[in-house]
Each structure stands twice: as C-alpha cells, then as structure tokens.
Design a protein around this motif. Sequence first.
Motif, PDB file in Angstrom:
ATOM      1  N   ARG A  57     -19.728  19.465 -31.805  1.00  0.00           N
ATOM      2  CA  ARG A  57     -19.426  19.923 -33.071  1.00  0.00           C
ATOM      3  C   ARG A  57     -20.982  20.676 -33.586  1.00  0.00           C
ATOM      4  O   ARG A  57     -21.952  20.163 -33.213  1.00  0.00           O
ATOM      5  N   THR A  58     -20.574  21.672 -34.256  1.00  0.00           N
ATOM      6  CA  THR A  58     -21.897  22.479 -34.555  1.00  0.00           C
ATOM      7  C   THR A  58     -21.800  22.806 -36.082  1.00  0.00           C
ATOM      8  O   THR A  58     -20.837  22.805 -36.739  1.00  0.00           O
TER       9      THR A  58
ATOM     10  N   HIS B 282     -23.016   6.633 -28.580  1.00  0.00           N
ATOM     11  CA  HIS B 282     -22.176   5.628 -28.522  1.00  0.00           C
ATOM     12  C   HIS B 282     -21.123   5.605 -27.011  1.00  0.00           C
ATOM     13  O   HIS B 282     -20.792   6.959 -26.567  1.00  0.00           O
ATOM     14  N   ILE B 283     -20.858   4.579 -26.472  1.00  0.00           N
ATOM     15  CA  ILE B 283     -19.958   4.509 -25.224  1.00  0.00           C
ATOM     16  C   ILE B 283     -18.788   3.927 -25.371  1.00  0.00           C
ATOM     17  O   ILE B 283     -18.844   2.852 -25.831  1.00  0.00           O
ATOM     18  N   GLU B 284     -17.590   4.458 -25.268  1.00  0.00           N
ATOM     19  CA  GLU B 284     -16.310   3.806 -25.213  1.00  0.00           C
ATOM     20  C   GLU B 284     -15.729   4.113 -24.020  1.00  0.00           C
ATOM     21  O   GLU B 284     -15.263   5.200 -23.789  1.00  0.00           O
ATOM     22  N   GLY B 285     -15.451   3.139 -22.877  1.00  0.00           N
ATOM     23  CA  GLY B 285     -14.882   3.351 -21.823  1.00  0.00           C
ATOM     24  C   GLY B 285     -15.709   4.601 -21.107  1.00  0.00           C
ATOM     25  O   GLY B 285     -16.807   4.505 -20.806  1.00  0.00           O
ATOM     26  N   GLY B 286     -14.818   5.616 -20.641  1.00  0.00           N
ATOM     27  CA  GLY B 286     -15.701   6.838 -19.920  1.00  0.00           C
ATOM     28  C   GLY B 286     -16.468   7.594 -21.004  1.00  0.00           C
ATOM     29  O   GLY B 286     -16.620   8.699 -20.314  1.00  0.00           O
ATOM     30  N   ARG B 287     -15.893   7.557 -22.262  1.00  0.00           N
ATOM     31  CA  ARG B 287     -16.090   8.365 -23.351  1.00  0.00           C
ATOM     32  C   ARG B 287     -17.509   8.266 -23.819  1.00  0.00           C
ATOM     33  O   ARG B 287     -17.720   7.099 -24.442  1.00  0.00           O
ATOM     34  N   VAL B 288     -18.394   9.347 -24.085  1.00  0.00           N
ATOM     35  CA  VAL B 288     -19.663   9.087 -24.694  1.00  0.00           C
ATOM     36  C   VAL B 288     -19.876  10.326 -25.707  1.00  0.00           C
ATOM     37  O   VAL B 288     -19.682  11.318 -25.472  1.00  0.00           O
ATOM     38  N   THR B 289     -20.304   9.563 -26.863  1.00  0.00           N
ATOM     39  CA  THR B 289     -20.503  10.631 -28.054  1.00  0.00           C
ATOM     40  C   THR B 289     -22.272  10.421 -28.137  1.00  0.00           C
ATOM     41  O   THR B 289     -22.616   9.471 -28.318  1.00  0.00           O
ATOM     42  N   ALA B 290     -22.759  11.824 -28.203  1.00  0.00           N
ATOM     43  CA  ALA B 290     -24.235  11.613 -28.432  1.00  0.00           C
ATOM     44  C   ALA B 290     -24.622  12.803 -29.417  1.00  0.00           C
ATOM     45  O   ALA B 290     -24.154  13.913 -29.372  1.00  0.00           O
ATOM     46  N   GLY B 291     -25.589  12.408 -30.205  1.00  0.00           N
ATOM     47  CA  GLY B 291     -26.222  13.438 -31.160  1.00  0.00           C
ATOM     48  C   GLY B 291     -26.831  14.399 -30.376  1.00  0.00           C
ATOM     49  O   GLY B 291     -27.603  14.135 -29.602  1.00  0.00           O
TER      50      GLY B 291
ATOM     51  N   ALA C  45     -22.104  16.051 -29.370  1.00  0.00           N
ATOM     52  CA  ALA C  45     -21.093  16.416 -28.440  1.00  0.00           C
ATOM     53  C   ALA C  45     -20.379  15.004 -27.723  1.00  0.00           C
ATOM     54  O   ALA C  45     -20.941  13.960 -27.841  1.00  0.00           O
ATOM     55  N   GLU C  46     -18.948  15.367 -27.207  1.00  0.00           N
ATOM     56  CA  GLU C  46     -18.313  14.220 -26.610  1.00  0.00           C
ATOM     57  C   GLU C  46     -17.918  14.523 -25.367  1.00  0.00           C
ATOM     58  O   GLU C  46     -17.895  15.712 -24.894  1.00  0.00           O
ATOM     59  N   PHE C  47     -18.639  13.676 -24.483  1.00  0.00           N
ATOM     60  CA  PHE C  47     -18.375  13.848 -22.845  1.00  0.00           C
ATOM     61  C   PHE C  47     -17.431  12.668 -22.509  1.00  0.00           C
ATOM     62  O   PHE C  47     -17.216  11.829 -22.920  1.00  0.00           O
ATOM     63  N   HIS C  48     -16.802  13.054 -21.083  1.00  0.00           N
ATOM     64  CA  HIS C  48     -15.985  12.094 -20.369  1.00  0.00           C
ATOM     65  C   HIS C  48     -16.906  11.903 -19.030  1.00  0.00           C
ATOM     66  O   HIS C  48     -17.115  12.768 -18.382  1.00  0.00           O
ATOM     67  N   PHE C  49     -17.127  10.876 -18.410  1.00  0.00           N
ATOM     68  CA  PHE C  49     -17.277  10.458 -17.184  1.00  0.00           C
ATOM     69  C   PHE C  49     -16.679   9.499 -16.578  1.00  0.00           C
ATOM     70  O   PHE C  49     -15.809   8.785 -17.084  1.00  0.00           O
TER      71      PHE C  49
ATOM     72  N   ILE D 285     -29.891  16.626 -25.786  1.00  0.00           N
ATOM     73  CA  ILE D 285     -28.443  16.985 -25.708  1.00  0.00           C
ATOM     74  C   ILE D 285     -28.198  18.229 -26.156  1.00  0.00           C
ATOM     75  O   ILE D 285     -27.728  19.089 -25.204  1.00  0.00           O
ATOM     76  N   GLY D 286     -28.709  18.673 -27.362  1.00  0.00           N
ATOM     77  CA  GLY D 286     -28.603  20.089 -27.922  1.00  0.00           C
ATOM     78  C   GLY D 286     -29.265  21.040 -27.033  1.00  0.00           C
ATOM     79  O   GLY D 286     -28.538  22.095 -26.569  1.00  0.00           O
TER      80      GLY D 286
END
Length: 233
Positions: free
Chosen positions: A155-156, A93-102, A189-193, A132-133
């Motif tokens: 998240r673990t 999922h991408i929202e603005g600069g924030r990316v959430t990936a399994g 995990a959540e990332f910001h770009f 990603i893991g």
Amino acid sequence: MDRRQRKAISDWVSKGRVLFGEPLARHTTFGIGGPAEVFHEPGDREELVRILKFASQETIPVTIIGSGSNCLVSDTGVPGIVISLAGRLNGFHIEGGRVTAGAGVVLGHMVHRCLQAGLAGVENLVGVPGTIGGALVMNARAFGGEISTYLDRVRTLTSDGKEQVYRREDLQFGYRSSSFRPDEIILEAEFHFEAGSPEAIADLQKRFLSERKARQPLNQQSAGSVFKNPAPD
Ligand SMILES: Cc1cc2nc3c(=O)[nH]c(=O)nc-3n(C[C@H](O)[C@H](O)[C@H](O)COP(=O)(O)OP(=O)(O)OC[C@H]3O[C@@H](n4cnc5c(N)ncnc54)[C@H](O)[C@@H]3O)c2cc1C
C-alpha cells in the motif's frame, strides 16, 4: 519555506514530532548530513497525509527516509520537509504464513518475529539494518535471498496523499532497485512465508550473522556495501 508555512506545520503536528534545522547526521548510519529544513516524524497515517497534502498545495519538496542506512546526505542539508518513518507506521501482524508490516517496522523485527513463528524465507536478511519501506525500495538482499520474493501486496501514498495498492506482479525489482516512483511513499506491505523449523531457521541466522561479522566492519559508520556484490551475494 516561509514563517506561515512553518507555523502551519508546527500547529498541526500533535501526535508526531516536528523539528526545524534537525541535523540529518543524526538519522543516517554514515553519521553525516546537514540540516533538514523541516524534519517530521508522523504520529499516524492521517498526520502523514495531511502534511503531504499541504506540501503538495504549497509546492514544498518532500524527502522520505527510513532508518537512513542507505542514504548519503550532503553537508548543505535538504530543503523542504524530510519525513522519517523509522519506528512510525509500525503495525505488525502475523496470521498463518501471512505477515503484514507497516513501512516503519524495523526489518530486524520482522526477521525475529518470523523466526519465533517458524516462518522461513526472510532469515537471509538477518543483520540488514533499515525499515520495511527502505527494504522494499532498495529490494534488500543478502546471501542470495531478497525481500521482494516474499511480497504479496504493497500500500503506497502518492505525494499528494492518495492511496494505491500494488500486487507483486504490478511491480519490478532488480539488484537493490524497485519500480516505486521516487515521489511514492510505502505505507504497509503484506508478505507470505513458508512454514519452517525454528531450529533450522535459527541455525541459518547464526551462520549468516557470523559471515556478516567476518566480512563487514560493523563497528564503523557506513551504508553497507558500496560496490555491487558478485552473485550470489
Ligand atoms: C552495516 C550495513 C549493512 C548493510 N547490509 C545490506 C545488505 O546485506 N543488503 C542490502 O540490501 N542492504 C544492506 N545495507 C543497506 C541498507 O541497510 C538497506 O538498503 C536498507 O533496506 C535501507 O533501509 P532504510 O530504512 O535505512 O532506508 P533509507 O536508507 O532511509 O532509504 C533508502 C531509500 O528508500 C527510500 N525510502 C525509505 N523508506 C521509504 C518509504 N516508506 N516509502 C518510500 N521510500 C522510502 C528513501 O527515500 C531512499 O531512497 C546495509 C547497510 C548497513 C549500514
């Protein structure tokens, strides 16, 4: 593992896949590795938690792999349950600069989606195989950029199925290393770009890919570099 334990596992797994004696050579980029006593690809998070709780109660060893691109597995195989997350837990999922990936999202997918969304930072990792893991556990790095730089949160799951959330500052990352415990499983995990020009990002990706092709025998089976790269790598 006895017959009762094997039967319990096959009876539960309905959304994912379970195989007995699966050669791990099929799941490593080296193309070598003996059989997993049990090989499991969970259909969803609930299935993963259930199998982990069972393994913990029955003291069955658990090994986690992603794409197996940094794994060297013995010909004698792996006892217990090998859980493969490649292509599983693959929400993105991408929202603005924030990316959430399994955890099971392929790293190349995130690199590509960030390019499409005009998000800069992860382009250095173009051409690095894996999930990603695996990228977080190994702190995947290339051309001076590493994945942990853009990490916000992870998240673990513990080996007995309990969830935990870490902020970036709770974790340590080094050269191809991280502070995740060996029995901990990354779920998401959540990332910001930063925003960037898609043309400039695409140009950088092209340059990194052609340098990679010039330096690495990509048509051979390997796990990438064996020796530590001199900085900046
Ligand atoms: C051709 C080639 C080029 C490469 N180039 C680079 C490069 O430039 N830079 C670089 O850093 N690496 C490189 N690598 C190595 C490798 O691709 C990376 O280390 C990658 O991040 C590993 O991801 P994976 O999903 O394949 O992990 P795996 O190899 O499956 O696992 C690696 C480790 O992570 C653990 N793990 C995997 N997923 C999880 C999870 N969800 N939760 C907990 N633990 C987990 C495993 O138990 C194992 O200890 C290269 C490999 C190849 C084959």
